[in-house]
Enzyme design. Structure first.
Site, short mmCIF file in Angstrom:
data_model
loop_
_atom_site.label_atom_id
_atom_site.label_comp_id
_atom_site.label_asym_id
_atom_site.label_seq_id
_atom_site.Cartn_x
_atom_site.Cartn_y
_atom_site.Cartn_z
CG ASP A 79 7.74 -75.90 2.41
OD1 ASP A 79 7.06 -76.53 3.26
OD2 ASP A 79 7.24 -75.44 1.38
CD GLU A 137 1.60 -76.82 1.97
OE1 GLU A 137 0.54 -76.76 1.32
OE2 GLU A 137 2.08 -75.82 2.54
CG HIS A 362 0.95 -67.99 4.61
ND1 HIS A 362 0.94 -68.29 3.27
CD2 HIS A 362 1.13 -69.18 5.23
CE1 HIS A 362 1.08 -69.60 3.10
NE2 HIS A 362 1.20 -70.17 4.28
NI NI Z 1 1.33 -74.55 6.01
#
Ligand code: NI
Length: 393
Positions: A79, A137, A362
């Site tokens: 994902d 996840e 991220h």
């Molecule tokens: Ni990850």
């Protein structure tokens, strides 16, 4: 092993192509329909594996070797994240607001590549290899527990998961014995006072003041009620209340995250939070509502498997490039699989400062050195070959 290197080198470009495809078309947690279809179709086209979909957006394939042995699972998450990509690369995300900023595009591509290579080695393979392409996840409660519940992992002897990380340069492999990622829980608190006019606080029970006391006192759980030898974090990250300069609000909402490694610490913290909130609200004539949610459990690597993976890592990169990855307060639902069988979660270095690939996972500018895909794929393949024929597993 020459045969294997030949097969791996032959597939490297294709793996990069797959990774770029996933990168261009990222999908959020629980919505990975096209990603799962792409994976499902590729696996079908390889042949020799039985492919299934334990949930709507996850894929599992099983490869049975010709020789007797163990059942080993290899796991990739698939994902993406709700982030708008800021990279100006040719394969940049085609979807506004969604981006593979955690390397799961690479995980999926590496595991597809590993499957294609291992299928060609079927004659020399022991036992069974399960390829787990896991959805969701990044979003609690996570896809891993759904896959476990589906029975897709029944009978496995061990599971290996990989994660690309820009905290390590490409060419390094990070391994940690024991606990490597934390228990991650969250809480919601509603402090209920009595609202009124800002000029006459004596007629109110001011939830802003009470909530402020709560925030400060919660920090004492870590500093005064938890052993200095036990690591834990409480962060109040939500503090909401009030609508106007002149109104003392009726309620204030607090929320936050709690991270820990140990089981006892994890169990104690919500009790301590409740005790503190109860005491403070009572002292001021207020009341409260408290919700505590257990999230992902800590990821604890099996020491025996870490030893095996260390040897494999030394074959893939040089011995000095297999490093200890310091444990951290991040979390992963890989832990759900560890309720089922021992496992090892391996970090694959992906940053490269010379190429400007320095942004952490991220981040909206996160990108990997694709050389890392080769190392990760090798770790997957060697783990499967070794562990399916390992009697200590
Ligand atoms: Ni990850």
């Amino acid at each position: 092993m020459e045969n294997i290197d030949y097969l791996i080198n032959g597939i490297e470009q294709e793996v990069r192509k797959w990774r770029r495809h996933f990168h261009r078309f990222p999908e959020l947690s629980f919505q990975e329909e096209k990603t799962a279809k792409f994976i499902f179709d590729r696996l079908q086209s390889f042949g020799y594996v039985s492919v299934s979909k334990p949930t709507k957006t996850s894929v599992v394939a099983s490869l049975k070797g010709r020789l007797p042995g163990k059942i080993i699972a290899l796991r990739a998450d698939i994902d993406a994240l709700p982030i708008t990509e800021e990279n100006q690369v040719e394969y940049r995300s085609q979807k506004e607001g969604i981006m593979h900023a955690c390397g799961h595009d690479g995980h999926a591509a590496m595991l597809l590549g590993a499957a294609k290579v291992l299928i060609q080695l079927q004659e020399q393979i022991h036992g069974e290899i399960r390829f787990i392409f896991q959805h969701a996840e990044e979003q609690q409660p996570g896809g891993a527990r759904e896959i476990v519940a589906s029975g897709a992992l029944d009978g496995i002897n061990a599971i290996i998961g990989l994660h690309l990380t820009n905290d390590l340069p490409v060419g390094k492999i990070g391994l940690t014995e024991g606990t490597v990622l934390a228990n991650t829980d969250t809480f919601d608190l509603l402090i209920k006072g009595r609202g009124g006019h800002g000029s006459r606080p004596e007629t109110t029970v001011d939830p802003v003041i009470i909530a402020s006391e709560v925030v400060v006192n919660l920090q004492q759980i870590i500093s005064r009620n938890t052993s200095a030898l036990e690591a834990a974090v409480i962060s109040v990250t939500i503090f909401q209340g009030g609508t106007s300069y002149s109104i003392i609000p009726q309620t204030v909402r607090l929320g936050g995250t709690v991270r820990s490694f140990g089981v006892t610490v994890r169990e104690n913290i919500p009790l301590l939070i409740e005790r503190i909130v109860k005491g403070i609200t009572q002292a001021h004539g207020a009341s409260f509502e408290f919700d505590y949610h257990q999230g992902y459990s800590a990821v604890i690597n099996d020491p025996g498997l870490v030893g095996t993976l260390r040897k494999i890592g030394r074959n893939v990169v040089n011995a000095e490039n297999v490093v200890v990855f310091p444990k951290r307060m991040a979390s992963e639902d890989f832990s759900a699989y560890l309720q089922k069988a021992p496992g090892c979660f391996v970090f694959i270095g992906a940053s490269n400062s010379e190429k400007g690939l320095i942004y952490s996972n991220h981040n909206s500018q996160f990108d990997i050195d694709e050389e890392s895909l080769l190392y990760g794929m090798k770790v997957f393949i060697q783990s499967a070959l070794t562990l399916t024929n390992d009697n200590s597993v």
